[in-house]
Structures are given as C-alpha cells and as structure tokens.
Design a protein around this motif. Structure first.
Motif, PDB file in Angstrom:
ATOM      1  N   GLY A 235       0.781  -1.240   0.000  1.00 28.06           N
ATOM      2  CA  GLY A 235       0.000   0.000   0.000  1.00 28.06           C
ATOM      3  C   GLY A 235       0.808   1.283   0.000  1.00 28.06           C
ATOM      4  N   SER A 284      -8.620   1.894  -0.932  1.00 28.93           N
ATOM      5  CA  SER A 284      -7.864   0.696  -1.305  1.00 28.93           C
ATOM      6  C   SER A 284      -8.867  -0.441  -1.451  1.00 28.93           C
ATOM      7  CB  SER A 284      -6.805   0.371  -0.249  1.00 28.93           C
ATOM      8  OG  SER A 284      -7.316   0.510   1.059  1.00 28.93           O
ATOM      9  N   LEU A 324      -5.427   1.083  -5.718  1.00 27.30           N
ATOM     10  CA  LEU A 324      -5.617   2.293  -4.935  1.00 27.30           C
ATOM     11  C   LEU A 324      -6.349   3.284  -5.822  1.00 27.30           C
ATOM     12  CD1 LEU A 324      -1.981   2.722  -3.507  1.00 27.30           C
ATOM     13  CD2 LEU A 324      -3.944   1.656  -2.363  1.00 27.30           C
ATOM     14  N   LEU A 354      -5.414  -1.303   4.382  1.00 27.35           N
ATOM     15  CA  LEU A 354      -4.008  -1.458   4.014  1.00 27.35           C
ATOM     16  C   LEU A 354      -3.224  -1.933   5.239  1.00 27.35           C
ATOM     17  CD1 LEU A 354      -3.331   1.714   1.815  1.00 27.35           C
ATOM     18  CD2 LEU A 354      -3.688  -0.645   1.066  1.00 27.35           C
ATOM     19  N   PRO A 355      -2.119  -2.660   5.066  1.00 26.79           N
ATOM     20  CA  PRO A 355      -1.614  -3.133   3.786  1.00 26.79           C
ATOM     21  C   PRO A 355      -2.432  -4.306   3.255  1.00 26.79           C
ATOM     22  CG  PRO A 355      -0.273  -4.007   5.561  1.00 26.79           C
ATOM     23  CD  PRO A 355      -1.274  -3.087   6.202  1.00 26.79           C
ATOM     24  N   PHE A 356      -2.403  -4.490   1.932  1.00 26.27           N
ATOM     25  CA  PHE A 356      -3.072  -5.644   1.340  1.00 26.27           C
ATOM     26  C   PHE A 356      -2.402  -6.921   1.842  1.00 26.27           C
ATOM     27  CE2 PHE A 356      -3.462  -2.297  -1.963  1.00 26.27           C
ATOM     28  CZ  PHE A 356      -4.829  -2.243  -2.066  1.00 26.27           C
TER      29      PHE A 356
END
Lengths: 364, 124
Positions: A235, A284, A324, A354-356
């Motif tokens: 991210g 996101s 994103l 986030l984070p993915f």
C-alpha cells in the motif's frame, strides 16, 4: 525526443538481459530474464537487489533553523535525531504534493534529502527558493549511487559482506560506514514491505558493490516491475500515480506524515481542507478475481461514478487484483462494494484495509 | 505439411478438419511477460475472423485476443482459469485457449504459416 539518462549499472543490466524502459527520464531495468513474478517472489522469500541510482539526493549543511530548512517540509527536521530518518512531503501553497521524500539527519548541521527521480530537478529549485540565501544546499545526485538490497535474507547477505554493525540498525535508522574504501550510508528503509536497506555510496563504487552483493547466491537482481508490485501489495504510494501536485496528503490518507505543529507552505490549505471536510479520499480495494485494475480506470458505486484508480495490479501474494484510487469519501468506507470499469471490462471489487499483504519482514 | 497458422496479432490456430484450436504465439507470450489472467470465451459464442474472441492480462498489460478464423466456440481450456502461467510455459501447446467449429475454411488463406510468421516478426 527526450534523451534518457543512464545509471552506472546500464552495462550490467544489458549483460543480465534486462528489459529496459523509460522511467522518470531514465532508461531503467523493468525486469531481468526470470520475469517480474519470479523477481517479486525472490524478494519476498530471499533477497533482491535494485538499482535505484536514478533517485535524487540533496545535501544541506548549516544550522537547520537559521538556514530555513526547518520550515520546508511537513515535519520538523530539527527534531529528527542524528542517525534517524523521516518520511514526509514537500507541498505547494494549495497543499498539493510536490514530492514525497525522506530526510536523513547525518549530523547536527548536516542533512541528506532523498527525492524521486522525475521530480528531483524541480524539487531542488523549490527547496532552494525556500531556504535563506546563506544556506549551503547542493544537489549531490550525480555523485551519489544508490543500491537497495531488500528481502528477508538481505540482513544476512549484508552482514557477511559488510560486517557486524549491520544487524544493529533498526527500522528507519542508518549508519555511516566504510564500503569499498569509501564513506557510505546504510539505511534500514525501503519500498518493498520487506526487511531491507538503502545504500548510498560514491557513484564510482556502485558497479563494484553491485557485483559483490550479487556474488552471494541468496541475492538476485530485480527490476522496477517487481518493485511496483511489492510496494503496491503493502500500500505504499507512488509519486506520479497516487500522489501529485493536485492531491493533498489528507486526501491521500497520509495525514500521519504531516505535523501541524510545524510551519510549512501548504499548511493553511491543509487546515482549511480539514475544517471544511474532504471532497475525495484515498480508497484501497481488492478485486474479486485475478483481473488487474490499472492507472485511471473508473471506479463506480452502484450506478454512480465515484472516482478513478491511481494504481493497480495483480497481487501475487493474494492471488487477486488490487488497487488504490481517489473517490468520494462515502465510497471509501470499509467493505463498500465497487465496480472498476475500463472500456468493455468491468470488475467487482471491495474496499479493504491497508496493507493488502501483511506477511512482510520489514520490521523483523 | 504443418497445419499451424498465425495472425498478424500473434494468435496461432491449428486446423484439424473443420475444428480450429486457438492460442497465442510464443513471441506474444514473451512480449506480454508474466500472464496473470485469461478471460476465456463462452462455449457457443459465435465470432467472425479477426474479431475479439477473448482477453488476456499480464503483469504489464491487458490485451484482446482475436479469432484467427470465423466460427463457434466449442470448448475452452479451463486449466487457464487457475494456472494462467501455462501461457508462458507452453504457449503453443498446453496453453490452447479454445476450440472452434470453423464456418469458412477458405479464411486460412488470410493467415501466415510458420515461415511467413517468422519473417513477419523480424520486420516488427
């Protein structure tokens, strides 16, 4: 036609059969023979080496407050301890991001600023114009090489090559050390979400260090294609995609890197934006298939177009597309169902946090 | 005599009676880089020669795949749904994408044989 600049490693990239392409005015390796996915995996599992010589470095010498550097960025430079670094922004008067950068406090009266390649020349002029005339400020990009070893095994490889002071460097700290007979900076930072380092050294030593690091079978070269997937999975914003002069740090969801106790150009605009509320905000999302969203695809919520994607791609660690974007704030709520559209392609997506990818070794 | 033909858009087609098997060339697979997704056509779909048959995505780009001949889709290679990387590993064999029932065998005259295709690629 624009003349592309080349790093000292261009010969090595050609020998290693890299696919070269323009990036930020430079002819850079996008991938080597093994391909982007293999390089991405190698970085997540072992150690990858990136040529990042294209990025810009500036040196400031003198009193930080008296010379005016304290009021240039969205955070206080004077409060950074020696041996530490901080991430933040250079803003225009509307609060838009001129660049995102990292400031390294080398000594009480010495600071290095590391900026993006495409924006480096403009950044230098803007920062210069905000400093007192007496300030000692120089662009050291041409004399500075930068190599990024990144990945869970990068600490072991670096320790074997450079010595026992490497394992003691914590996240977002650096040491000044001798590499190949020259003064170099080894920083525990990176752009991959993995344990890793950024090494700054004299440009004429770059090829020798590259060769030495790659002699270790745990380390393999990786290009900007893998780097983009790695940063997207965790991210991190990419300047030119997720950040630009029309986007403020608040819209980009990066308010944490703005210190409102500091004084800086753009602060008034950010305060106004904060009080009136955001008209758009960062989102996101995960795609419900292996399809990849890409830059500037449309984002829809029901039958309403709510924004555009700013970055997108296939996330190898998740096995699906991720992206994103910038959307109306109501469409950015966690769990919102979106549709990503481009020409005749339409992909269902869900807003996520986030984070993915959460399995990275960055803080280990 | 080989029964493989190629298009200018880098699809291949293998002709067996009135059955055409379709995929993308090794050159196309290499140019696209790591394949991450193949959108297979639906069986029963009727398509004319050089119209869009299905789509493919790599880490770098999204592209359409065009039908080398006119016809109706009979079957698709469903392995590609879960293992699209086969397109990189074996583009002209394992990674066939669809079989079609050809409607006009004379259309093959508009395609290139391997030798012609190799010449064509050199000119790109």
């Amino acid at each position: 036609m624009e003349l592309l600049r080349e790093t000292p490693l261009i010969g090595r990239h050609r020998e290693q059969k890299a696919l070269l392409a323009p990036f930020g005015g430079w002819n850079m390796p996008i991938q080597y023979e093994g391909g982007i996915l293999a390089e991405h995996r190698w970085c997540r599992e072992k150690a990858a080496l990136f040529d990042i010589c294209h990025m810009g470095e500036f040196l400031y010498r003198g009193d930080i407050v008296e010379g005016g550097l304290e009021d240039v960025f969205t955070f206080s430079v004077a409060s950074i301890q020696e041996g530490r670094s901080r991430y933040g922004f250079l803003l225009n008067e509307h609060g838009g991001v001129i660049d995102d950068l990292i400031v390294f406090r080398l000594a009480k009266d010495e600071v290095m600023i590391v900026v993006n390649a495409a924006t480096a020349d403009n950044d230098f002029g803007v920062i210069r114009s905000r400093l007192k005339e007496s300030a000692n400020f120089s662009d050291i990009s041409a004399a500075t090489g930068k190599l990024d070893p990144q990945g869970p095994l990068s600490r072991d490889v670096m320790t074997d090559l450079l010595g026992r002071n490497i394992p003691s460097i914590p996240y977002f700290r650096f040491i000044t050390t001798d590499i190949l007979g020259s003064k170099a900076i080894v920083s525990r930072t990176g752009y991959t979400g993995e344990l890793g380092y950024e090494i700054f050294l004299p440009v004429e030593k770059t090829v020798e260090l590259w060769d030495k690091l790659l002699k270790d079978p745990r380390m393999k070269p990786a290009g900007l294609g893998a780097r983009d997937l790695l940063r997207l999975e965790v991210g991190y914003s990419l300047y030119g995609n997720d950040l630009d002069e029309t986007i403020t740090p608040l819209e980009a969801g990066l308010e944490g890197f703005v210190n409102f106790d500091s004084e800086f150009i753009g602060k008034d605009a950010l305060l106004r934006q904060r009080s009136t509320g955001l008209k758009r905000s960062k989102v996101s999302f995960r795609v419900g298939s292996r399809r990849s969203p890409r830059h500037y695809y449309e984002i829809w919520s029901g039958d309403r177009k709510v924004g555009i994607t700013t970055s997108g791609g296939f996330a190898p660690m998740l096995g699906c597309g991720i992206g994103l974007g910038m959307v109306s704030p109501d469409a950015a709520a966690m769990g919102t169902e979106l549709t990503i559209r481009h020409e005749n392609v339409s992909m269902p997506a869900t807003v996520c946090e986030l984070p993915f990818y959460r399995g990275g070794s960055v803080r280990k | 005599m080989s029964n493989m033909y190629y298009t200018k858009e880098h699809e291949w087609v293998k002709i067996d009676g009135n059955i055409a098997t379709v995929g993308i060339s090794d050159y196309a697979a290499h140019q696209l880089g790591d394949i991450t997704f193949v959108e297979l056509p639906k069986p029963g779909k009727a398509v004319k020669q050089f119209e869009v048959l299905c789509a493919i995505e790599s880490v770098k780009a999204a592209s359409d795949i065009y039908a080398p001949v006119s016809g109706t889709v009979l079957s698709v290679n469903e392995t590609l749904n879960t293992r699209p990387e086969i397109v990189n590993e074996s583009p002209e064999e394992s990674a066939w994408m669809a079989t079609m029932k050809m409607t006009d065998p004379s259309e093959v005259a508009k395609l290139m044989n391997r030798e012609q295709y190799d010449e064509y690629r050199k000119g790109l």
